[in-house]
Design a protein around this motif. Structure first.
Motif, PDB file in Angstrom:
ATOM      1  N   PHE A 287     -18.365  -2.620  -7.912  1.00  0.00           N
ATOM      2  CA  PHE A 287     -19.528  -3.462  -7.603  1.00  0.00           C
ATOM      3  C   PHE A 287     -19.673  -3.558  -6.093  1.00  0.00           C
ATOM      4  O   PHE A 287     -18.734  -3.946  -5.392  1.00  0.00           O
ATOM      5  CB  PHE A 287     -19.315  -4.852  -8.207  1.00  0.00           C
ATOM      6  N   ASN A 288     -20.844  -3.187  -5.587  1.00  0.00           N
ATOM      7  CA  ASN A 288     -21.129  -3.228  -4.151  1.00  0.00           C
ATOM      8  C   ASN A 288     -22.303  -4.158  -3.882  1.00  0.00           C
ATOM      9  O   ASN A 288     -23.383  -3.969  -4.447  1.00  0.00           O
ATOM     10  CB  ASN A 288     -21.488  -1.829  -3.640  1.00  0.00           C
ATOM     11  N   LEU A 289     -22.088  -5.130  -3.017  1.00  0.00           N
ATOM     12  CA  LEU A 289     -23.130  -6.081  -2.639  1.00  0.00           C
ATOM     13  C   LEU A 289     -23.630  -5.733  -1.234  1.00  0.00           C
ATOM     14  O   LEU A 289     -22.857  -5.693  -0.269  1.00  0.00           O
ATOM     15  CB  LEU A 289     -22.548  -7.504  -2.656  1.00  0.00           C
ATOM     16  N   ILE A 290     -24.932  -5.467  -1.135  1.00  0.00           N
ATOM     17  CA  ILE A 290     -25.565  -5.168   0.165  1.00  0.00           C
ATOM     18  C   ILE A 290     -26.513  -6.330   0.459  1.00  0.00           C
ATOM     19  O   ILE A 290     -27.637  -6.379  -0.065  1.00  0.00           O
ATOM     20  CB  ILE A 290     -26.348  -3.834   0.116  1.00  0.00           C
ATOM     21  N   PRO A 291     -26.081  -7.318   1.252  1.00  0.00           N
ATOM     22  CA  PRO A 291     -26.887  -8.525   1.454  1.00  0.00           C
ATOM     23  C   PRO A 291     -28.302  -8.198   1.933  1.00  0.00           C
ATOM     24  O   PRO A 291     -28.497  -7.385   2.841  1.00  0.00           O
ATOM     25  CB  PRO A 291     -26.107  -9.301   2.523  1.00  0.00           C
ATOM     26  N   GLY A 292     -29.287  -8.801   1.281  1.00  0.00           N
ATOM     27  CA  GLY A 292     -30.685  -8.609   1.658  1.00  0.00           C
ATOM     28  C   GLY A 292     -31.313  -7.350   1.105  1.00  0.00           C
ATOM     29  O   GLY A 292     -32.527  -7.145   1.225  1.00  0.00           O
ATOM     30  N   VAL A 293     -30.512  -6.480   0.497  1.00  0.00           N
ATOM     31  CA  VAL A 293     -31.023  -5.224  -0.061  1.00  0.00           C
ATOM     32  C   VAL A 293     -30.858  -5.203  -1.581  1.00  0.00           C
ATOM     33  O   VAL A 293     -31.810  -4.955  -2.325  1.00  0.00           O
ATOM     34  CB  VAL A 293     -30.320  -4.000   0.571  1.00  0.00           C
ATOM     35  N   GLY A 294     -29.646  -5.484  -2.039  1.00  0.00           N
ATOM     36  CA  GLY A 294     -29.414  -5.481  -3.485  1.00  0.00           C
ATOM     37  C   GLY A 294     -27.969  -5.198  -3.820  1.00  0.00           C
ATOM     38  O   GLY A 294     -27.070  -5.363  -2.980  1.00  0.00           O
ATOM     39  N   GLU A 295     -27.753  -4.757  -5.039  1.00  0.00           N
ATOM     40  CA  GLU A 295     -26.413  -4.480  -5.529  1.00  0.00           C
ATOM     41  C   GLU A 295     -26.391  -3.109  -6.194  1.00  0.00           C
ATOM     42  O   GLU A 295     -27.390  -2.653  -6.751  1.00  0.00           O
ATOM     43  CB  GLU A 295     -25.957  -5.529  -6.567  1.00  0.00           C
TER      44      GLU A 295
ATOM     45  N   PRO B  69     -22.415  -4.826   4.718  1.00  0.00           N
ATOM     46  CA  PRO B  69     -23.551  -5.316   5.517  1.00  0.00           C
ATOM     47  C   PRO B  69     -24.534  -4.191   5.829  1.00  0.00           C
ATOM     48  O   PRO B  69     -24.118  -3.144   6.331  1.00  0.00           O
ATOM     49  CB  PRO B  69     -22.892  -5.831   6.798  1.00  0.00           C
ATOM     50  N   PRO B  70     -25.826  -4.366   5.535  1.00  0.00           N
ATOM     51  CA  PRO B  70     -26.780  -3.275   5.733  1.00  0.00           C
ATOM     52  C   PRO B  70     -26.957  -2.895   7.197  1.00  0.00           C
ATOM     53  O   PRO B  70     -27.316  -1.759   7.511  1.00  0.00           O
ATOM     54  CB  PRO B  70     -28.091  -3.832   5.151  1.00  0.00           C
ATOM     55  N   GLU B  71     -26.656  -3.851   8.095  1.00  0.00           N
ATOM     56  CA  GLU B  71     -26.827  -3.553   9.528  1.00  0.00           C
ATOM     57  C   GLU B  71     -25.670  -2.715  10.082  1.00  0.00           C
ATOM     58  O   GLU B  71     -25.731  -2.235  11.216  1.00  0.00           O
ATOM     59  CB  GLU B  71     -26.980  -4.853  10.336  1.00  0.00           C
ATOM     60  N   ALA B  72     -24.620  -2.550   9.270  1.00  0.00           N
ATOM     61  CA  ALA B  72     -23.468  -1.751   9.721  1.00  0.00           C
ATOM     62  C   ALA B  72     -23.076  -0.768   8.628  1.00  0.00           C
ATOM     63  O   ALA B  72     -22.047  -0.945   7.968  1.00  0.00           O
ATOM     64  CB  ALA B  72     -22.302  -2.668  10.071  1.00  0.00           C
ATOM     65  N   PRO B  73     -23.891   0.262   8.392  1.00  0.00           N
ATOM     66  CA  PRO B  73     -23.608   1.201   7.307  1.00  0.00           C
ATOM     67  C   PRO B  73     -22.209   1.812   7.463  1.00  0.00           C
ATOM     68  O   PRO B  73     -21.793   2.166   8.573  1.00  0.00           O
ATOM     69  CB  PRO B  73     -24.692   2.271   7.467  1.00  0.00           C
ATOM     70  N   GLY B  74     -21.502   1.906   6.356  1.00  0.00           N
ATOM     71  CA  GLY B  74     -20.165   2.477   6.399  1.00  0.00           C
ATOM     72  C   GLY B  74     -19.072   1.454   6.573  1.00  0.00           C
ATOM     73  O   GLY B  74     -17.894   1.770   6.471  1.00  0.00           O
TER      74      GLY B  74
END
Length: 411
Positions: free
Chosen positions: A192-200, A82-87
């Motif tokens: 494979f890493n999915l970052i919702p709203g940002v990309g992959e 989740p981009p709002e919770a880096p790490g």
């Protein structure tokens, strides 16, 4: 009787593989490339080209498995960040593939395949092919196949509105080839890493001109923080790659503390709309030519299927041409050859297009269940080798519900 003559325009995965297969079957083959082997070797990267076992099997069948000691990809890893919770890893799992995958830089592979093509009796023609050249090939050959996905020739093939899902690019794409990345601990994998709203972001080992490397693939949603590649120098491109990892995927950044570019040509950025095109193009003379692979079914790289599709299209066309025997290559035959490939490729297109959309509830359920159940993770991982399997259990809410329910039967 004289051997049938076939001209293939485009010396990429599909054109080279088909050309070599046809030579082995006794056809006369001319392969047209707009670049010499040396120009390909000295040029820029063009793809990430991770090929799974079924696609590699088509190469093995033709004696084209030329890099037995190259790095292999042993598994698939999947993480939601989740981009709002880096790490934070909201979801994460990995599983081994039943058989390993492999990525050979096309600057290494295509010159080697061109050498094999000529050694087996093929004619390699170096020229830019436009409409006038196609007319010439069509007059001199029994069949002309276009395997070059760009330029004037590719523009002859019109969009199939019924089979195309998107009209605009869905991702800003970037590749970064690097040396010095720390290997994955358990086994090599496409991470494979999915970052919702940002990309992959995904990354995996490969072989390039200067030896083993890792290929970093970025798929930024248009307008997002990951849509940030235009106009960068090679070093700035690398720095932007690391910036994104440090910001959103610290576990991936930790593997990259000592990376450097493989070479100044080891970067790529761009965007394109996933498109299905009609397989026949009509020349001014009225003659038709047949498209193949990316010319007719162009997918976003998010599922890593480009080279796999090319290999499988070449195999389908090879089988169809050989089975056709001495009969003429009329338009019905050409259309039928494409449809034999589309029977397979439609599943790849459907799955790839679905992965470009925000994941619906049933997809999240399946991916979440894979975290707890290795059988589900294994099936998802091996779907990269044979995407039609996804239609059975992943692509619709009902199929997913039935599949997940099979692990918890109601008594």
């Amino acid at each position: 009787m004289a051997a049938r003559s076939i001209t293939i325009v485009g010396a990429g995965q599909s054109g080279l593989q088909l050309g070599i297969g046809l030579l082995d079957a006794g056809f006369e083959v001319t392969l047209v490339s707009n670049r010499t082997p040396e120009q390909i070797r000295d040029g820029s990267i063009a793809s990430s080209q991770c090929m799974f076992d079924q696609a590699l099997g088509h190469e093995r069948a033709l004696g084209l498995d030329l890099w037995p000691d190259a790095p292999v990809v042993e598994g698939i890893g999947f993480t939601v960040a989740p981009p709002e919770a880096p790490g934070v890893q909201a979801m994460g799992w990995s599983h081994r593939l039943d058989s390993p995958a492999q990525s050979i830089d096309q600057r290494v592979k295509y010159p080697a395949f061109m050498e094999v093509f000529e050694a087996r009796g093929g004619t390699l023609l170096i020229e830019d092919a436009g409409v006038a050249e196609l007319e010439r090939y069509a007059q001199a050959s029994d069949l002309v196949i276009v395997a070059a996905g760009k330029g004037e020739v590719a523009g002859l093939f019109t969009r199939d509105d019924q089979r195309s899902h998107y009209a605009a690019p869905q991702r800003a794409l970037a590749l970064t080839y690097v040396h010095g990345m720390k290997p994955r601990e358990e086994y090599s994998a496409v991470n494979f890493n999915l970052i919702p709203g940002v990309g992959e972001y995904f990354v995996f080992p490969a072989l390039t001109l200067s030896g083993p490397c890792e290929i970093m693939v970025f798929e930024g949603l248009p307008g997002s923080d990951m849509d940030s590649w235009k106009g960068l120098t090679p070093q700035e491109h690398l720095e932007n790659s690391l910036r994104i990892l440090n910001k959103y995927l610290p576990w991936e950044a930790a593997r990259c503390t000592d990376v450097k570019l493989t070479d100044t040509h080891g970067i790529l950025q761009g965007r394109f709309a996933p498109t299905v095109r009609h397989p026949l193009a009509t020349l001014p003379s009225g003659r038709t030519v047949l498209g193949m692979a990316d010319v007719v079914v162009l997918n976003d790289p998010i599922t890593g299927q480009g080279s796999n599709n090319a290999a499988k299209c070449a195999a389908a066309y090879l089988e169809g041409i050989i089975e056709h025997g001495e009969a003429g290559y009329d338009d019905a035959f050409k259309q039928g050859l494409f449809e034999s490939y589309w029977d397979y490729a439609q599943h790849v297109a459907g799955w790839t297009n679905a992965m470009l959309s925000p994941p619906p509830e049933h997809v999240l359920q399946v991916l979440g269940a894979a975290q707890e159940n290795p059988q589900i993770a294994q099936r998802f991982a091996n779907g990269f080798d044979y995407p039609p399997d996804f239609a059975q259990w992943f692509m619709t809410p009902d199929a997913a519900q039935d599949y997940l329910g099979s692990f918890n039967p109601v008594h």
